[in-house]
Structure formats: C-alpha cells, structure tokens
Write a protein that holds these residues in place. Structure first.
Motif, PDB file in Angstrom:
ATOM      1  N   LEU A  21      -0.821  -0.373   4.372  1.00 28.71           N
ATOM      2  CA  LEU A  21      -0.258   0.518   3.959  1.00 28.71           C
ATOM      3  C   LEU A  21      -0.327   1.817   5.146  1.00 28.71           C
ATOM      4  N   LEU A  54       0.420   2.148  -4.661  1.00 27.55           N
ATOM      5  CA  LEU A  54       1.530   3.393  -4.424  1.00 27.55           C
ATOM      6  C   LEU A  54       1.739   4.013  -5.545  1.00 27.55           C
ATOM      7  N   LEU A  90      -0.126   9.512  -0.342  1.00 29.12           N
ATOM      8  CA  LEU A  90       1.165   9.129   0.203  1.00 29.12           C
ATOM      9  C   LEU A  90       1.457   9.777   1.454  1.00 29.12           C
ATOM     10  N   LEU A 109       1.071   5.294   3.685  1.00 26.69           N
ATOM     11  CA  LEU A 109      -0.226   6.417   3.379  1.00 26.69           C
ATOM     12  C   LEU A 109      -0.684   6.937   4.601  1.00 26.69           C
ATOM     13  N   VAL A 137       6.027  -2.834   0.152  1.00 22.53           N
ATOM     14  CA  VAL A 137       6.113  -2.406  -1.264  1.00 22.53           C
ATOM     15  C   VAL A 137       6.163  -3.547  -2.058  1.00 22.53           C
TER      16      VAL A 137
END
Length: 237
Positions: free
Chosen positions: A55, A23, A74, A61, A14
């Motif tokens: 991700l 994101l 997501l 994801l 992140v």
C-alpha cells in the motif's frame, strides 16, 4: 491502454480484503501502527507488514516516524475521497445479507470521512450551510459565498485558501446517505472546530462520532441544525 493498466493496479491494491480493512480503518483520519492495522484486518503482524509495504509503494499510504514508532496513514485526502467514492458504489453493488449492527447504525448517524464530517450529521450540516446561503454544493463543485466567508470566519474557521492539492470547498458523496456532505479544506476546518469546541467527540476508536449536548445547542444556535435523531433544518434567521 495505460489508463486501464493503472486502474487494474489500483483495483488489485484495494481489492484484497485485508488491505481493504486496513484502508477502512484509516478513514477515521488517524495514524495507526502496523499492529493496530493487523488487528483491524484480522491478520498477523507479519502478514500485515507485507500488505502495508504494498500500500505504501502504491502511494495509498505514507509512513510517519515518531521516535521508535512508525505510524501509517492515508497518503492524502485524494486517497480518502477515492475510497469514499468506492464505498458509495459498493453499497449499490451485489448484496450479501448481513444484519445491520450497532456499529453500522453509528457510522450512518455521524462519522468522519478522513478529515471532515459525514453520515446524517455531515449531510445535515451541508444542508444547513446551503440553506443559509453560506455554501454552494453541486455536481460541478462547491464554493463558499461572501456571506459564508464572514459567517465561517466568525465561527473560527480559517478561511485562508492554503496550499497543496486539496480543494478549498468541494462536495463529497456520502456513501450512506447518497447525498453531498462538505469536503475540502472547509470541511476539514469545520470538523476540527467542532471537535475543539467539544461539540462532537469520538465514539470509540473508529470513525463514528457523537454530538454532545453542547454540540446540539451550538449546532442549532449557529447553523439552525436540529439534532439529535435524523436531523431537520430549523428555521434560518
């Protein structure tokens, strides 16, 4: 410690600015292509491809294939809740001066938090539901009351508990208002119903939404919510 190792791995995913921007773009609840996410992050499609792979491998994801196209979204509402919580902490962290923009104001006014409503609108709706005794929200969790079951069903919200890991009704800390809005399946169902009725609509391609004239009347009539501006609760009755 394993917990620290897992936390460090998640933080590294992140913490990269490009991945963080991707994101954040997906917090609107929509599925986007790699090209759209590259634009959101301000990087080339080739660079975006590597970030998206990381991700996806990190379970943040998931990829949805539709014909020849691949869309990214997501992985779950749990991921969205984690990101919203990080935003709530981040706004109280080290400050760098940046003048507020029209986009900042629009997001603070009304936005989607993945699949439910947030910002002043989301918090005001939670307050209205709680004031009428339809829901209970607090530090320990959330619940729909017996009166709420009837009222929300009459409004057109599917009250079936459903399946999967998403909670039925849960408080979600709003990062801009620093108070609760309604998450879980009930929060998502309320947002879907407001969109379906034309009470709210997307304000562009991002997370911001606006309340329509029909929505102003409907929110007041149904939930005792006085909008526009900073919402105030009307008399419950």
């Amino acid at each position: 410690m394993l917990e620290g190792s897992y936390l460090a791995q998640m933080a590294s995913l992140v913490g990269d600015p490009s991945r963080a921007n991707m994101l954040a773009a997906l917090m609107a609840g929509q599925a986007l292509t790699a090209t759209e996410l590259a634009i959101a992050a301000g990087i080339t499609p080739q660079t975006a491809s590597g970030h998206l792979a990381r991700l996806t491998d990190g379970k943040l994801l998931k990829v949805v294939a539709q014909g020849r196209h691949r869309y990214h979204r997501l992985a779950s509402a749990e991921v969205a809740r984690m990101l919203e919580s990080l935003m709530a902490v981040a706004v109280e962290g080290p400050k760098r001066h940046r003048p507020r923009s029209a986009r900042d104001d629009a997001l603070a006014e009304a936005r989607t938090c993945y699949d439910h409503l947030a910002g002043r609108l989301g918090v005001a709706l939670a307050d209205a539901l709680a004031a009428r005794g339809l829901i209970l929200l607090g530090d320990e969790g959330g619940a729909v009351t017996a009166a709420g079951q009837q009222a929300l069903a009459a409004f057109g919200v599917d009250m079936a508990p459903g399946h999967g890991r998403q909670a039925f009704c849960r408080p979600c800390l709003d990062w801009s208002e620093r108070r609760w809005h309604v998450g879980g399946r009930i929060g998502a169902a309320l947002a879907r119903r407001c969109f379906a009725l034309g009470w709210i609509e997307r304000a562009g391609d991002g997370r911001a939404v606006r309340v329509t004239p029909a929505g102003e009347a409907g929110l007041g009539r149904t939930f005792g919510l006085d909008w526009p501006g900073r919402p105030a609760l009307a008399e419950a009755g």
